[in-house]
Structures are given as structure tokens and as C-alpha cells.
Design a protein around this motif. Sequence first.
Motif, PDB file in Angstrom:
ATOM      1  N   VAL A 139       0.863  -1.183   0.000  1.00  0.00           N
ATOM      2  CA  VAL A 139       0.000   0.000   0.000  1.00  0.00           C
ATOM      3  C   VAL A 139       0.896   1.228   0.000  1.00  0.00           C
ATOM      4  N   SER A 140       0.350   2.300  -0.528  1.00  0.00           N
ATOM      5  CA  SER A 140       1.069   3.577  -0.579  1.00  0.00           C
ATOM      6  C   SER A 140       0.228   4.616   0.140  1.00  0.00           C
TER       7      SER A 140
ATOM      8  N   GLN B   5      -6.717   5.486   4.109  1.00  0.00           N
ATOM      9  CA  GLN B   5      -5.527   5.374   3.250  1.00  0.00           C
ATOM     10  C   GLN B   5      -4.386   6.223   3.823  1.00  0.00           C
TER      11      GLN B   5
ATOM     12  N   ARG C 214      -6.485  -4.500   3.231  1.00  0.00           N
ATOM     13  CA  ARG C 214      -5.746  -3.707   2.238  1.00  0.00           C
ATOM     14  C   ARG C 214      -6.710  -3.003   1.286  1.00  0.00           C
ATOM     15  N   SER C 215      -7.764  -3.713   0.862  1.00  0.00           N
ATOM     16  CA  SER C 215      -8.736  -3.092  -0.044  1.00  0.00           C
ATOM     17  C   SER C 215      -9.463  -1.932   0.634  1.00  0.00           C
TER      18      SER C 215
ATOM     19  N   ASN D 255      -7.054   0.999   0.722  1.00  0.00           N
ATOM     20  CA  ASN D 255      -6.910   1.655  -0.582  1.00  0.00           C
ATOM     21  C   ASN D 255      -8.169   2.401  -0.991  1.00  0.00           C
TER      22      ASN D 255
END
Length: 454
Positions: free
Chosen positions: A93-94, A389, A111-112, A115
Motif C-alpha cells: 500500500v502507498s 488510506q 488492504r482493499s 486503498n
Amino acid sequence: MTGIINTKRRHFLRQMAGVLSAGGAYATLGQLGMVNQAMAQGGGAGYRALVCIYLTGGNDSFNLLVPRDTTRYNQYSDIRENLAIPREDLLAVSPLSGGNYGFHPSCPGLRSLFNAGDLAVVTNVGPLVAPMTKLTFENGSVPRPPQLFSHNSQTELWQSGSAIAGMAQGWGGLVADQLVTFNANPDLPFSVSVGGNNRFAVGEVTRPYQIGLDGLIEIEGFDTQLASAARQAGFDEIFAAAYDHPFQREYRDTMTRSIELEALFSSAMAANPVTTSFPDTNLGGQLETVARLIAARGDTGQSRQIFFVSQGGYDTHNAQNTDQPELLTELNDAITAFQSALGDELNVADDVTTFTMSEFGRTLNSNGDGSDHGWGGQQMVIGGGVLGQTLYGTYPEIALDGADSIGRGRMIPSTALDQYCATLAKWLGVGDSELNAIFPNLNEFAAADLGFVL
């Protein structure tokens, strides 16, 4: 109330109604007619709820979210040794806040959500009396939280929302005390625990309503058999009687209220089913029950609620490489299903904020088969109102004896528990002055609101 034979709910309620109304204790159900009227008067506009997922045992969050940049990942890998997750397995992830990180490979749903902007990570958070550095820890110029590294003591601090020992109430309960009048019927329980006994939801005035994994526990034993009629008559007599002893009166009143609440919530939940598929796990079942209670909020007239669920097994001194992936898979799947229910089915994704708590992080280094008790750790906040995020706070330096560590990578928190909890309490509706009463050390820290949820 268990162990008594099954009954037909309608028959039981019809029989109990006579007893309760005769004694005046039917007030709770009777007040249901006031719900819409009170709502119309504006008490607690809109709906909001907090859902606490307590990770019992101390989650090793160094493996929940791992730095992926070459320098820090190599430091992580060198120190964690057999506990290190291969870089190529991390779910990259960023964060908008900068950096290059990866979630544990068991957490694709988390993670989803990250994001999608629906999940934020608050880094290196833990109990503090006041801001502390390694120097002030070592010279003793700033008081330390009591009983560091102790499960019981640190659980008490996390659930009370303060680094003060001996608090009788939890911060969720104190928040409920402040906001209970937001609900149309303040006699109904503000907080519900599906995760067992806890201090978190105990207030000075309010108490959590505890229900089982499979939902509410119905009193049983009243059907059409002759013996049931006699049993019913006995119960009628018990509930209608006057008692001189306060313990007897309290028992009668508690039983009466339990029966009323079970009838109320069971009917409301039956009328508002949730069809989202949840994983067949303990945590999945708990969050499914919470979703069903949220779905029933229109019938119970509650505009503010707090829920407590828990997942055990995070005290991974041993077999961490086997146990933690299973734990995080259960956590990932349950949260993913819960968020799907809130968003796709119930349309309250923006109105429910879910967050994790765990009594401490763990040591950065390995003990050979796991990790040991630490201090600060990473926590997650999930929901449509979350400014996700993003990482909030500073990820600790990856070093065993660095500026953040008191040895073995036990990290001095850079974000106070008080700040983390106060941000959530404020979102639910607690005013600034009341926040300082609930979190007595909050004024010691620069920001009372970390800004991760709107």
C-alpha cells in the motif's frame, strides 16, 4: 435462564405481559410508543455507532503493517529473523501520508478497505501519563503508566482510556453516560457487548447489555403442556409479589427487565433481517449480531450506540508464525463482511466507525518462536467516515535500542491512548469539556482530536 424447556414466544409474552403490566414494570415496552415522538423532538440527530474490536493478548502489529522500503524492510527482516514476513508476500500500500508499507498477507480485505479510503492506521499508540521520550523514561522525570507489560493492568488502561490505574468505569461506558439522552428511549441499553464481560462499556450510570454469540438468550420452558402452565403460574406469582428484602426486589426487577429487553430486541431483529454472508467464525458471528442490532435501530429508536466484540489468541509467545496468520485471516474476513453489510445492505457505512484495541504491542525481536509483551502498537480505524488510506502518527524506528525503544523493540508510544479514544468519542458526539472529564490526562497532549474520522 437456560435449561428450561422450549416455548412459543407469543404464548410466553402474552402471559408475561399480564404480570409486568400489573406491577408497573412493563414501562420499558410501554415507552416504545414514545420513541417516535422523542425522535421527532431532535434528540441525537442522525445515527452513529462505535464498534470496538478488542484483540485480546496483545497483537503483534509489527507484522500487521510492515515498512516495505529497502532500508527499513532490511532492518525489520534482520531484527525479526524467523518472524519476518517475506517482502514479496506483503500486500503493498502507498499511504497518502507517505511511505511504502505492506499489510500482512492474510489481510487482503483490510488492504482493499485501506486503498478505498475506508481504513486508517494509527501508529505507535499506547498508554501515556504525559508525552514521554526515551530520556524522560530513563531519568524518571515523566511518570510511567502502571504495570507495563501486564495483560490485566494494560487491558484495564486501554478499556478505561487512561493511564490511571483503578478506574472503575470504561471509556465507552462514560461516553454512553454523556450521550444516553440522545436516544429516544434512554432506558434501553446504550452499549451492547457480544464479546463477554468487559470494563470498556461500564459507565457510572449505564451498563452494557450482554448477549450471546448467536443472539439474545430467550427464557424457555413455557409451552402448551400442563406442566408449563403450572410453571407459568409460578413465574407469574414471583414477578407479581412484593418483597421486603432489597436483594429479592433487585432480582425480580432484573429478571423482569431482562425478559422485556429480550422480547424487544428479538422482535426488532426478526423484523429487520441481515442477509449478508458472514464467515462461520467466532468473530464473524459477533459482528453479524452487531449488524443485526444496527439493522434494528429504527424499531428500537436508538440514534447512538456502542458495541463491544473481542477476538482472543493474540498472546503469541509461541507458534506465532502459525497462529497469527489464522487470527488475522479471521479478523480480515469478519471485518470485510461487516463493512459489506454496513455499506451494501444497511446503507450506514458512513455512520458506523469500527476500531481495534489491544492491551499492548509486542517486542520487535523474536524470542525464537514468537514475540513478547511490548508497549506501543498500531491500531486500525474502519468506516465510511474515516479519512483513510493514511497513517496517523509516526511509525516507530525499526531498531531494538533506538530512540523509540526501551529495549528489545518495546516502543514508547508517540500517540497517547487518550488521544486515540477521545477522537472516537468526539465523533460520536461528546463535547470538548466532557472529553476532558472522561480522559483526565488528555490536556497533557498537544491534540485532543487526531482527525482520522469526520
